[in-house]
Design a protein around this motif. Structure first.
Motif, short mmCIF file in Angstrom:
data_model
loop_
_atom_site.label_atom_id
_atom_site.label_comp_id
_atom_site.label_asym_id
_atom_site.label_seq_id
_atom_site.Cartn_x
_atom_site.Cartn_y
_atom_site.Cartn_z
N LEU A 194 7.30 -13.38 1.20
CA LEU A 194 6.41 -12.30 0.77
C LEU A 194 5.40 -11.99 1.86
O LEU A 194 5.01 -12.87 2.63
N GLY A 195 4.96 -10.74 1.91
CA GLY A 195 3.91 -10.37 2.84
C GLY A 195 4.34 -9.26 3.77
O GLY A 195 5.46 -8.76 3.72
N THR A 196 3.42 -8.86 4.65
CA THR A 196 3.63 -7.77 5.59
C THR A 196 3.50 -8.31 7.00
O THR A 196 2.48 -8.91 7.35
N ILE A 197 4.51 -8.07 7.84
CA ILE A 197 4.44 -8.47 9.24
C ILE A 197 3.50 -7.53 9.98
O ILE A 197 3.58 -6.31 9.85
N ILE A 198 2.60 -8.11 10.78
CA ILE A 198 1.66 -7.34 11.58
C ILE A 198 1.84 -7.74 13.04
O ILE A 198 1.71 -8.91 13.39
N LEU A 199 2.15 -6.77 13.89
CA LEU A 199 2.26 -7.03 15.33
C LEU A 199 1.26 -6.14 16.06
O LEU A 199 1.18 -4.94 15.82
N ARG A 200 0.48 -6.78 16.92
CA ARG A 200 -0.54 -6.11 17.72
C ARG A 200 -1.50 -5.29 16.85
O ARG A 200 -1.95 -4.22 17.25
N GLY A 201 -1.79 -5.80 15.67
CA GLY A 201 -2.85 -5.23 14.84
C GLY A 201 -2.50 -3.97 14.08
O GLY A 201 -3.37 -3.42 13.40
N LEU A 202 -1.26 -3.48 14.14
CA LEU A 202 -0.91 -2.21 13.50
C LEU A 202 -0.67 -2.44 12.02
O LEU A 202 0.42 -2.77 11.57
N ASN A 203 -1.71 -2.22 11.25
CA ASN A 203 -1.72 -2.52 9.82
C ASN A 203 -2.92 -1.80 9.22
O ASN A 203 -3.98 -1.73 9.83
N THR A 204 -2.74 -1.25 8.02
CA THR A 204 -3.84 -0.51 7.40
C THR A 204 -4.38 -1.17 6.15
O THR A 204 -5.19 -0.57 5.44
N GLY A 205 -3.93 -2.40 5.84
CA GLY A 205 -4.48 -3.10 4.71
C GLY A 205 -3.60 -3.08 3.48
O GLY A 205 -2.43 -2.68 3.54
N PRO A 206 -4.14 -3.50 2.33
CA PRO A 206 -3.32 -3.64 1.12
C PRO A 206 -2.64 -2.36 0.66
O PRO A 206 -1.62 -2.41 -0.02
N GLN A 207 -3.20 -1.18 1.01
CA GLN A 207 -2.59 0.07 0.56
C GLN A 207 -1.33 0.42 1.35
O GLN A 207 -0.59 1.33 0.97
N GLN A 208 -1.06 -0.29 2.46
CA GLN A 208 0.11 0.03 3.27
C GLN A 208 1.38 -0.36 2.52
O GLN A 208 1.53 -1.49 2.05
N THR A 209 2.32 0.58 2.42
CA THR A 209 3.55 0.30 1.65
C THR A 209 4.80 0.23 2.50
O THR A 209 5.82 -0.28 2.04
N THR A 210 4.77 0.74 3.73
CA THR A 210 5.95 0.68 4.59
C THR A 210 5.65 -0.10 5.86
O THR A 210 4.49 -0.33 6.21
N ASN A 211 6.70 -0.47 6.55
CA ASN A 211 6.57 -1.41 7.66
C ASN A 211 6.11 -0.73 8.95
O ASN A 211 6.50 0.39 9.24
N THR A 212 5.31 -1.48 9.71
CA THR A 212 5.02 -1.09 11.08
C THR A 212 5.67 -2.05 12.07
O THR A 212 5.51 -1.90 13.28
N ALA A 213 6.37 -3.05 11.56
CA ALA A 213 7.15 -3.98 12.39
C ALA A 213 8.46 -4.26 11.66
O ALA A 213 8.48 -4.35 10.43
N SER A 214 9.54 -4.38 12.41
CA SER A 214 10.86 -4.58 11.81
C SER A 214 11.29 -6.03 11.91
O SER A 214 10.79 -6.79 12.73
N PHE A 215 12.26 -6.38 11.06
CA PHE A 215 12.81 -7.74 11.05
C PHE A 215 14.33 -7.63 11.09
O PHE A 215 14.93 -6.92 10.28
#
Length: 760
Positions: free
Chosen positions: A108-129
């Motif tokens: 569970l959780g959201t991957i964050i690379l180089r700080g690209l993240n907008t917080g709990p409201q973010q629903t789609t990925n900014t980093a891929s797996f």
């Protein structure tokens, strides 16, 4: 039923086992290890230069890590095994620039690379797996893929590659910050070999656990065809107690699965790899601790939470099948890949403190009503790619191809109302709210990267990718407020072009300088609440995009004794997809810009064949540079605010020493120190859940072991000083002043693990 062990007896047994193996070195068999690792004495004397020659496929061709003109962190299978890495959270702190919006349980959780993240409201990925060539991350605008971080068992893998910065030309959508690739071990037709491992763990303040893993490689046709089969079962112990129900160690998990891989050299030119993978993760609860609202002070005590019965758990299912065909020509290789991934995640959360009190406040449900949230993303995804990877053809080499993906996702979310005994309220109050979003996404892309060698030491690369996507989104919902809504459907299409430019100068085989500019994008999509749109609201959301500019150096000594890399980077993020408020309704919108500045440093020293030490350092300064008033009112963010859940500094330092006792027996000793600076949990201007500073945390891990030919035994102590640390803090208030606790996702307390491995 949980089985609890006597800890004193368990630890004394572990020490006895170590002593027993040391007393009987004749148990080791006089044959080489079969799974890419040398026996202990040979491993202790391994050529350090060979260890430095890590081969990666980050640019979709095999090349030395040192030669890749980009920032890539590679963790080999040996490193993962030595450090006892099992989940994403275990290796995230080892990689500069990598973090997570941690939801408190494996998978569970959201991957964050180089700080690209907008917080709990973010629903789609900014980093891929990715696992090999199979992308596990959805791309659709309403896929809600950010809830899950794939966490495959890491016992039978070749390496993990973490690619920093946008990878738009080769990997496409939603890799704004980069991507994580897990590279599995392929079947080997040359010989029969395998491994088996047993592991036992005890966690301070918590439970005991164990794990079993095994893998076998079987040649079916000598030097032509082989199959590799692996399986794992792990009971991960918990340490959180529920004061409401009296349950202890509620965040334990059962993780099980397996993989089968087939490799066939059909001819001297044609190779075929097929793989199937499945994994089930059953989390009984999360690692959240209830704190006094707006603080890091425990509300009920350390490692305690208060949740109603039957909530707090999650289930995750992965199923995948993939295939790769590689045909070698005199000019290069034709590579065809196809992958099918199916995943499902289900959460059951206690929303009583937030929604129960809120609904009873307005007389919608009786006082004391329990509210249970049930939700989770589901995904089916098929991808295929055909590419040509050239050899060096005079002054040029290139990668070019086409890509297609189709995905079908849905995200159900419901709030169920129960009385104090857990019995559902009479209809229609039993289902206070329900919404299901269906999203279909198709993408077609063509891409190419061309490298031109001005000299053998100086080259330039240019890359481009053009992508077109079609989306269809529908939604049905109903609430006790408004009654059922009619299902609606919306179509959307968009184009995106991404670019790459690099310059690389290699004055010697041990030294490389590079400069790189690359872009990436995250697909946009339609609004779903079209019937409620105010006149000035966006009906369609554009893709957001980044440009990453970086310069770096990679170096090693001629004998491989020392190596290191350093990179400076700047990122511009535009048209950020953020929650906005129009006419009192929360909607998505392109509503802001952000910048990230940072550097990453990785150092490794091997002054002797028996000693290795290293350090990884990351500095990330991610902040909003402009934001629309509609988004500022929704999020409480302002220009200059830090992006949430990205520490300014991360440091990981480690050292390992081998002590050869004889030609057949060696001891190993090592330790790791990890530091993460403080970071904001959210945005300071949020009216209902203002940002809280997540404190910095430092942990120390120690390990010691014995290695013989074909056998190894290791004792690890993680978080030696039993530090209470948080990976995230989150509030659940729906309105200012609502008396709800702040939930702190805790790191694992001190854990002692004994691992025994046999290879044949």
């Amino acid at each position: 039923m949980k089985v609890r062990f006597n800890r004193t007896h368990w630890l004394s047994s572990a020490v006895s086992a170590v002593a027993l193996c040391a007393s009987f070195p004749s148990l080791a068999q006089d044959r080489p290890d079969g799974d890419e690792q040398q026996p202990s004495s040979a491993g202790a004397a391994a050529d350090a230069k060979d260890q430095a020659e890590i081969i990666v496929t980050a640019s979709k061709r095999e090349e030395r890590l040192q030669d890749v003109p980009a920032t890539v962190t590679a963790l080999t299978g040996d490193t993962i095994e030595n450090l006892g890495v099992r989940d994403f959270r275990d290796y995230a702190t080892l990689v500069p620039g990598l973090s997570q919006r941690d939801l408190g349980a494996p998978g569970l959780g959201t991957i964050i690379l180089r700080g690209l993240n907008t917080g709990p409201q973010q629903t789609t990925n900014t980093a891929s797996f990715y696992i090999d060539d199979a992308p596990f991350s959805p791309s659709g605008f309403l896929s809600v893929g950010s809830e899950a971080t794939p966490s495959p068992d890491l016992a039978d893998i070749e390496r993990i590659e973490v690619l920093k910065g946008p990878q738009g030309t080769l990997y496409g959508a939603s890799s704004l910050g980069g991507l994580v690739r897990v590279i599995t071990k392929k079947a080997d037709p040359s010989r029969l070999f395998g491994m088996a491992q047993l592991e036992a763990m005890t966690v301070a303040h918590g439970d005991e656990g164990w794990a079993a893993r095994a893998a076998v490689n079987i040649p079916l046709i000598a030097n032509r065809v082989a199959v590799r089969v692996s399986g794992f079962y792990r009971h991960a112990p918990g340490w959180i107690d529920n004061v409401t129900t009296g349950e202890r160690d509620i965040n334990s998990s059962i993780i099980k699965g397996g993989r089968i891989a087939l490799h066939a050299d059909v001819s001297d030119r044609l190779a075929l790899d097929l793989a199937g993978f499945y994994q089930d993760i059953d989390n009984n609860g999360g690692s959240g601790q209830a704190n006094v609202k707006g603080t890091t002070r425990p509300l009920y005590g350390k490692y305690k939470i208060g949740e109603i019965a039957g909530t707090g758990g999650s289930d995750i299912r992965y199923r995948s099948a993939s295939g790769t065909a590689t045909y070698d020509t005199d000019a290069g290789a034709v590579v065809a890949t196809a992958a099918y991934v199916k995943s499902a995640t289900r959460f059951i959360e206690d929303y009583t403190p937030s929604y129960g009190n809120y609904l009873s406040l307005f007389g919608i449900v009786p006082v004391g009503t329990q509210i249970v949230g049930q939700y989770g993303p589901e995904l089916e995804k098929f991808t295929s790619e055909l590419r040509f990877v050239s050899k060096r053809l005079g002054p040029v080499e290139f990668v070019a191809g086409g890509f297609y993906t189709w995905e079908n996702s849905q995200y159900p979310f419901g709030l169920l109302a129960r009385d104090a005994t857990g019995t559902p309220l009479p209809a229609p109050l039993d289902e206070a709210f329900f919404v299901r979003t269906h999203s279909k996404y198709q993408e077609y892309a063509a891409f190419g990267d061309l490298t031109f060698y001005l000299t053998d030491r100086l080259d330039v690369t240019g890359g481009i990718r053009f992508a077109h996507n079609n989306q269809t989104v529908s939604q049905d919902q109903g609430t006790v407020f408004y009654g059922p809504y009619a299902a609606n459907s919306t179509d959307f299409s968009d184009n995106a072009t991404t670019y790459l430019a690099t310059v690389r100068y290699r004055p010697s085989d041990q030294l490389s300088f590079y400069a790189r500019a690359a872009s990436g994008y995250r697909p946009g999509g339609p609004q779903t609440a079209t019937a409620l749109l105010p006149p000035n609201a966006q009906s369609e959301i554009r893709s957001d995009s980044v440009w990453n500019y970086e310069a770096g150096v990679k170096a090693s000594s001629a004998d491989g004794t020392f190596s290191g890399s350093a990179a400076l980077y700047h990122i511009d993020w535009t048209d950020i997809q953020l929650n906005t408020i129009f006419g009192g309704i929360t909607l998505q919108g392109n509503a802001g810009k952000a910048e990230v500045d940072g550097f990453e440093l990785e150092l490794l020293a091997r002054p002797s064949a028996n000693f290795t030490a290293g350090a990884n350092v990351g500095r990330t300064n991610a902040r909003i540079t402009s934001i629309d008033a509609a988004a500022a009112g929704s999020l409480g963010a302002s220009s200059g605010d830090k992006l949430p859940l990205t520490p300014g500094w991360t440091v990981a330092a480690f050292a390992d020493h081998n002590v050869p006792f004889s030609d057949r027996l060696a001891g190993t000793f090592g330790g790791t120190v990890r530091f993460q600076s403080d970071m904001p949990s959210g945005y300071p201007g949020s009216a209902s859940n203002p940002s809280i500073k997540v404190p910095s945390v430092t942990t120390v891990d120690l390990r010691a072991g014995l290695e013989m030919e074909g056998y190894s035994l290791q004792l690890r102590v993680d978080n030696l000083f039993d530090t209470l640390g948080y990976t995230s803090l989150r509030g659940g208030a729906l309105y200012p002043g609502q008396p709800v606790p702040t939930i702190g996702t805790t790191i694992r307390p001190r854990a002692v693990t004994l691992s025994a491995t046999a290879r044949f």
